[in-house]
Enzyme design. Structure first.
Site, PDB file in Angstrom:
ATOM      1  N   HIS A  63      36.261  56.369  53.441  1.00 23.26           N
ATOM      2  CA  HIS A  63      34.883  56.435  53.571  1.00 23.26           C
ATOM      3  C   HIS A  63      34.216  57.369  52.868  1.00 23.26           C
ATOM      4  O   HIS A  63      33.314  58.224  53.321  1.00 23.26           O
ATOM      5  CB  HIS A  63      34.562  56.142  54.920  1.00 23.26           C
ATOM      6  N   ASP A  93      36.380  50.615  58.117  1.00 19.07           N
ATOM      7  CA  ASP A  93      36.100  51.641  59.175  1.00 19.07           C
ATOM      8  C   ASP A  93      35.631  50.930  60.538  1.00 19.07           C
ATOM      9  O   ASP A  93      34.554  51.720  61.357  1.00 19.07           O
ATOM     10  CB  ASP A  93      35.057  52.823  58.677  1.00 19.07           C
ATOM     11  N   HIS A 122      32.761  50.545  69.905  1.00 16.45           N
ATOM     12  CA  HIS A 122      32.203  51.401  71.211  1.00 16.45           C
ATOM     13  C   HIS A 122      31.596  50.444  72.073  1.00 16.45           C
ATOM     14  O   HIS A 122      30.826  49.558  71.816  1.00 16.45           O
ATOM     15  CB  HIS A 122      31.346  52.413  70.593  1.00 16.45           C
ATOM     16  N   GLY A 126      30.189  55.479  65.083  1.00 20.82           N
ATOM     17  CA  GLY A 126      30.950  54.153  64.560  1.00 20.82           C
ATOM     18  C   GLY A 126      30.297  52.718  64.848  1.00 20.82           C
ATOM     19  O   GLY A 126      29.582  52.786  65.718  1.00 20.82           O
TER      20      GLY A 126
HETATM   21  O1  DOR Z   1      32.088  56.699  62.751  1.00 25.07           O
HETATM   22  C1  DOR Z   1      33.294  56.934  62.931  1.00 25.07           C
HETATM   23  N1  DOR Z   1      33.992  56.432  63.955  1.00 25.07           N
HETATM   24  N2  DOR Z   1      33.810  57.971  62.246  1.00 25.07           N
HETATM   25  C2  DOR Z   1      34.898  58.188  62.489  1.00 25.07           C
HETATM   26  O2  DOR Z   1      35.497  59.128  61.664  1.00 25.07           O
HETATM   27  C3  DOR Z   1      35.729  57.746  63.634  1.00 25.07           C
HETATM   28  C4  DOR Z   1      35.417  56.305  64.068  1.00 25.07           C
HETATM   29  C5  DOR Z   1      35.620  56.209  65.611  1.00 25.07           C
HETATM   30  O3  DOR Z   1      36.990  56.295  65.815  1.00 25.07           O
HETATM   31  O4  DOR Z   1      34.928  55.681  66.285  1.00 25.07           O
END
Ligand code: DOR
Length: 442
Positions: A246, A319, A323, A338
Site C-alpha cells: 500500500h 487492503d 471494522h 481501515g
Molecule cells: O488501515 C489499515 N487497516 N491499515 C493496516 O495496516 C491494518 C488494517 C487493519 O487490519 O484494519
C-alpha cells in the site's frame, strides 16, 4: 484427463457466450467453454455447454488476485470471516486473495495457517494465508518460516505494522532467500508495511494542512518513506525480494521506480483509496476515512496514478479492512484504521484511472498473481487446458455503492452512495460459477 472428464460429467460444462476475452495475450471476441476446472475451448464461432452464462457487452478475463485482504478470522468474526470475505471477493471479481496475518491469534505458526486453510475449503475463492515475519508481529523473533513455507505460505508480512528493526528485517530477507528449494524455485516474498513507528506515533491521519486544521495528530510521509528507503537498501544488500505494500506517497513511488530501474528485486502495490481519496476527506472527522497508511494529498494521489500507469507499481491491492460500526463509531484518534475494498476495487480502477481495461486487468490479475507466486493457477491466459478461474465484467455498467448490500458484516466503505462504472457479472472458480448475474452462489 479422465478425472477432468468425470468432473465435467458431474458438474456439467458452462458456456460463456458473447463476450470479449482479455488476458495477458491481448483481446479477442470469443466464447469460452469451461468444465472440470479447466478451459475447454475458446472459439469465436461460438460454443455450446450444459449451462450458458451471458457475457454480451462484457470482458471475459482471468479472475482478479488481491495481494492484501484482512479476513479477521480467527478472532473478530463479528467484523468478517473467511467465508464472508471470500464471498465479497468473488463479488468483486477475485478468484484468489492473500489473507493478512494480523488476526487474533496472528498467523505466525503452523496451527493458525492450517486453521485459515481449513476455513477456506469450499469458499467462493482461493484464500492464500500470508504469515507474520516475526512472532506475534512483535518485530523481534522470526517465525518458523521454513515450516510455514512447507504448508504453502509464500508471503510473509507483519502488516498492520512494519518490521522496525533493520537487523531483524535483514535476517528475515537472508533466511527467506534460502527457502527456494521448498517452493520449486519460486521466491518467498517478504512484504513490508512501511511505517517507522516513532514517526507515526500519535498520528491518525496524514500530517499536513488538514491535520493542522482539524487538530488531529499527523503521520508524515517520511514515516513511510524512510522504511521504503531502508528496505530498498536491504534488498540491495541481501539480493532478496521485497514487496512494498500500500504505497501512499509520491516519494515512495519515486524511490521504488528508481530501485526497479537499478535492477533491484522489488515490487509494489497501491490501494484504491490511495488513488481516489485525499486527506481532505477527513474534514468531517468521519472515521470511515481513517486508514493506515493515511489518505494523503492530491499530489500523492497523482503520483500513485502515474506509478500504476508506468509500471513503478505492479499491482492494485485492496487492503480490505473490515471494522464493525461499533469500533468505527469511536472518536477519530481512537477508531481503528481501515476500509472495505473488495467489492469496489475493480470499478474504482475502471472509473477513476484513465487506463485501458487490459492495463487495469494486468494490475489486478496476472501481475499480482506473479508477485504472489500463484501464477500457475491464477492470472493465466484464457486458453484450452488452463485453469478456469475467470471473471466476466461489464465495463460500462453503472451502479451505486452501498455498504449494506455488501457481503461483509462490516459496513465501512468510504464510497457509500458513489456512482461507479464497471460491474462484475459472473465469477468462476475451477470452472464453477460462484457469482452469476452479480449474485453469490455459495
Ligand atoms: O488501515 C489499515 N487497516 N491499515 C493496516 O495496516 C491494518 C488494517 C487493519 O487490519 O484494519
Amino acid at each position: 484427463m479422465t478425472a477432468r472428464l468425470d468432473a465435467v460429467a458431474a458438474h456439467g460444462s458452462v458456456a460463456i457466450r458473447g463476450g470479449t476475452v482479455v488476458d495477458s495475450a491481448g483481446s479477442r471476441r470469443a466464447d469460452v467453454l469451461v468444465g472440470g476446472g479447466r478451459v475447454i475451448a475458446v472459439d469465436p464461432a461460438g460454443v455450446e455447454g450444459d449451462r450458458t452464462l451471458d457475457a454480451s457487452g462484457c470482458v471475459v478475463a482471468p479472475g482478479l488476485v488481491d495481494l492484501h485482504v484482512h479476513l479477521r478470522q480467527p478472532g473478530r468474526e463479528d467484523a468478517e470471516t473467511v467465508e464472508t470475505g471470500a464471498r465479497g471477493a468473488a463479488l468483486g471479481g477475485f478468484t484468489a486473495i492473500v489473507a493478512m496475518p494480523n488476526t487474533d491469534p496472528p498467523i505466525d505458526r503452523a496451527a493458525v495457517v492450517r486453521e485459515v486453510q481449513d476455513l477456506s475449503a469450499g469458499a467462493c475463492c482461493d484464500v492464500f494465508p500470508s504469515a507474520a515475519i516475526t512472532v506475534g508481529r512483535q518485530g523481534v523473533d522470526l517465525v518458523p518460516m521454513a515450516e510455514l513455507v512447507r504448508l504453502g505460505v509464500r508471503i510473509f508480512t507483519d502488516d498492520g505494522a512494519g518490521v522496525q528493526d533493520a537487523l531483524v528485517m535483514r535476517r528475515a530477507l537472508e533466511y527467506a532467500s534460502g527457502l527456494d528449494h521448498l517452493t520449486g524455485g519460486r521466491r518467498v516474498v517478504l512484504a513490508q508495511h512501511c511505517e517507522v513507528a516513532e514517526l507515526s506515533a500519535g498520528g491518525s491521519m496524514h500530517e499536513g494542512e488538514w491535520s493542522s486544521r482539524l487538530g488531529l495528530g499527523g503521520q508524515p510521509s517520511e514515516a513511510e518513506e524512510l522504511m521504503v528507503m531502508r528496505d530498498i537498501a536491504l534488498a540491495r544488500l541481501t539480493g532478496s525480494r521485497v514487496h512494498f505494500q500500500h504505497l501512499s506517497t509520491a516519494g515512495s513511488v519515486a524511490m521504488v521506480r528508481a530501485a526497479k530501474e537499478a535492477g533491484l528485486p522489488v515490487t509494489a502495490e497501491a490501494a484504491p483509496h490511495h488513488f481516489t481519496l485525499t486527506d481532505a476527506c477527513c474534514a468531517g472527522y468521519d472515521t470511515v476515512f481513517k486508514v493506515h497508511p493515511p489518505l494523503r494529498t492530491g499530489a500523492d494521489v497523482d503520483a500513485v496514478r502515474v506509478g500504476l500507469a508506468d509500471g513503478a507499481i505492479d499491482a492494485i491491492a485492496t487492503d480490505h479492512a473490515p471494522h464493525t460500526s461499533a469500533d468505527k463509531e469511536r472518536p477519530f484518534d481512537a477508531a481503528p484504521p481501515g476500509m472495505l475494498g473488495l467489492e469496489t476495487a475493480l470499478a474504482l480502477a475502471l472509473t477513476e484511472l484513465e487506463l485501458p481495461v487490459e492495463r487495469v486487468l494486468a494490475l489486478m490479475s496476472w501481475r499480482p498473481a506473479a508477485v504472489a507466486g500463484i501464477d500457475d493457477r491464477h492470472g493465466r491466459p484464457v486458453a484450452p487446458g488452463e485453469p478456469a478461474n475467470l471473471c466476466v465484467v461489464d465495463p460500462q455498467a453503472a451502479w451505486t455503492v452501498s455498504g449494506a448490500a455488501m457481503a461483509s458484516p462490516s459496513r465501512n466503505t468510504p464510497y457509500e452512495g458513489r456512482e461507479l462504472r464497471g460491474r462484475v457479472r459472473h465469477t468462476l472458480l475451477d470452472s464453477e460459477p460462484v457469482v452469476i448475474d452479480g449474485e453469490p452462489q455459495r
